[in-house]
Motif scaffolding. Sequence first.
Motif, short mmCIF file in Angstrom:
data_model
loop_
_atom_site.label_atom_id
_atom_site.label_comp_id
_atom_site.label_asym_id
_atom_site.label_seq_id
_atom_site.Cartn_x
_atom_site.Cartn_y
_atom_site.Cartn_z
N LYS A 14 44.02 25.15 44.27
CA LYS A 14 42.73 25.27 44.94
C LYS A 14 42.13 26.65 44.68
O LYS A 14 42.83 27.65 44.67
N LEU A 15 40.84 26.69 44.45
CA LEU A 15 40.06 27.93 44.42
C LEU A 15 38.81 27.62 45.22
O LEU A 15 37.95 26.85 44.78
N ALA A 16 38.74 28.16 46.43
CA ALA A 16 37.65 27.80 47.34
C ALA A 16 37.07 29.03 48.00
O ALA A 16 37.76 30.03 48.19
N ARG A 17 35.79 28.95 48.34
CA ARG A 17 35.11 30.03 49.06
C ARG A 17 35.84 30.29 50.37
O ARG A 17 36.22 29.35 51.07
N SER A 18 36.02 31.56 50.70
CA SER A 18 36.69 31.92 51.94
C SER A 18 36.13 33.26 52.41
O SER A 18 36.34 34.28 51.75
N GLY A 19 35.41 33.25 53.50
CA GLY A 19 34.80 34.48 54.00
C GLY A 19 33.85 35.05 52.97
O GLY A 19 33.00 34.36 52.43
N GLY A 20 34.02 36.34 52.63
CA GLY A 20 33.17 36.98 51.66
C GLY A 20 33.69 36.89 50.24
O GLY A 20 33.17 37.53 49.34
N GLY A 21 34.72 36.10 50.03
CA GLY A 21 35.31 35.98 48.69
C GLY A 21 35.82 34.58 48.44
O GLY A 21 35.16 33.60 48.78
N TRP A 22 37.03 34.51 47.88
CA TRP A 22 37.63 33.24 47.50
C TRP A 22 39.09 33.22 47.92
O TRP A 22 39.72 34.26 48.06
N SER A 23 39.64 32.03 48.10
CA SER A 23 41.06 31.85 48.35
C SER A 23 41.62 31.03 47.21
O SER A 23 41.07 29.97 46.86
N LEU A 24 42.69 31.52 46.63
CA LEU A 24 43.34 30.88 45.50
C LEU A 24 44.70 30.37 45.98
O LEU A 24 45.41 31.09 46.68
N GLU A 25 45.03 29.13 45.65
CA GLU A 25 46.33 28.56 46.05
C GLU A 25 47.06 28.11 44.79
O GLU A 25 46.50 27.35 43.99
N ILE A 26 48.29 28.58 44.63
CA ILE A 26 49.06 28.29 43.42
C ILE A 26 50.43 27.74 43.78
O ILE A 26 51.16 28.31 44.60
N ASP A 61 43.78 36.13 48.22
CA ASP A 61 42.34 36.29 48.30
C ASP A 61 41.84 36.91 47.01
O ASP A 61 42.52 37.77 46.42
N VAL A 62 40.69 36.49 46.56
CA VAL A 62 40.10 36.99 45.32
C VAL A 62 38.65 37.35 45.60
O VAL A 62 37.90 36.55 46.16
N LEU A 63 38.26 38.56 45.22
CA LEU A 63 36.88 39.01 45.40
C LEU A 63 36.00 38.46 44.29
O LEU A 63 36.47 38.15 43.20
N ASP A 64 34.70 38.38 44.56
CA ASP A 64 33.73 37.95 43.54
C ASP A 64 33.86 38.79 42.27
O ASP A 64 33.82 38.28 41.16
N GLU A 65 34.01 40.11 42.44
CA GLU A 65 34.12 41.02 41.30
C GLU A 65 35.35 40.69 40.45
O GLU A 65 35.29 40.73 39.22
N THR A 66 36.45 40.35 41.07
CA THR A 66 37.66 39.97 40.33
C THR A 66 37.41 38.71 39.52
O THR A 66 37.79 38.63 38.35
N LEU A 67 36.78 37.73 40.12
CA LEU A 67 36.46 36.50 39.38
C LEU A 67 35.53 36.79 38.21
O LEU A 67 35.72 36.28 37.11
N ARG A 68 34.55 37.64 38.44
CA ARG A 68 33.56 37.95 37.41
C ARG A 68 34.19 38.68 36.22
O ARG A 68 33.81 38.47 35.08
N ARG A 69 35.18 39.52 36.47
CA ARG A 69 35.75 40.36 35.42
C ARG A 69 37.04 39.83 34.82
O ARG A 69 37.63 40.49 33.97
N THR A 70 37.49 38.68 35.25
CA THR A 70 38.70 38.08 34.69
C THR A 70 38.42 36.63 34.29
O THR A 70 37.35 36.09 34.56
N ALA A 71 39.40 36.02 33.65
CA ALA A 71 39.26 34.61 33.25
C ALA A 71 39.56 33.66 34.41
O ALA A 71 39.48 32.45 34.24
N LEU A 72 39.86 34.19 35.59
CA LEU A 72 40.19 33.32 36.73
C LEU A 72 39.02 32.40 37.08
O LEU A 72 39.23 31.28 37.53
N HIS A 73 37.79 32.84 36.86
CA HIS A 73 36.62 32.02 37.21
C HIS A 73 36.51 30.77 36.33
O HIS A 73 35.80 29.84 36.68
N LYS A 74 37.20 30.75 35.20
CA LYS A 74 37.13 29.60 34.29
C LYS A 74 38.17 28.53 34.62
O LYS A 74 38.17 27.47 34.00
N LEU A 75 39.04 28.81 35.57
CA LEU A 75 40.13 27.88 35.88
C LEU A 75 39.68 26.77 36.82
O LEU A 75 38.93 27.02 37.76
#
Length: 112
Positions: A14-26, A61-75
Amino acid sequence: MFTGLVQRVGVLRKLARSGGGWSLEIAHEPWQDRLVKGESVAVQGACLTVTAESEGLFRADVLDETLRRTALHKLGKGARVNLERALAVGDRLGGHFVSGHVDETGTLIMIE
């Protein structure tokens, strides 16, 4: 710090919006010593902090900036991800020092 050597391959559940960022579940094959809340884990090379864990599963937890600057946003759900736990004092170094923090971004021009 990390060595850059993959220890496990996990699956993004799961990668879902959570508060001001995202929550990633692996989901992952369990380590001999379970992950603990607050521990650093490199996910696809990006250093993330465990916010919750159970046997074979963790959240970060993953911030918007982390998603923007890594390949995590493509997953997408079901994507396989490389995992590495942070080094502990006294661990054997089999790779090289990697911080897991993004300092700069680049563009791949060519692969030969």
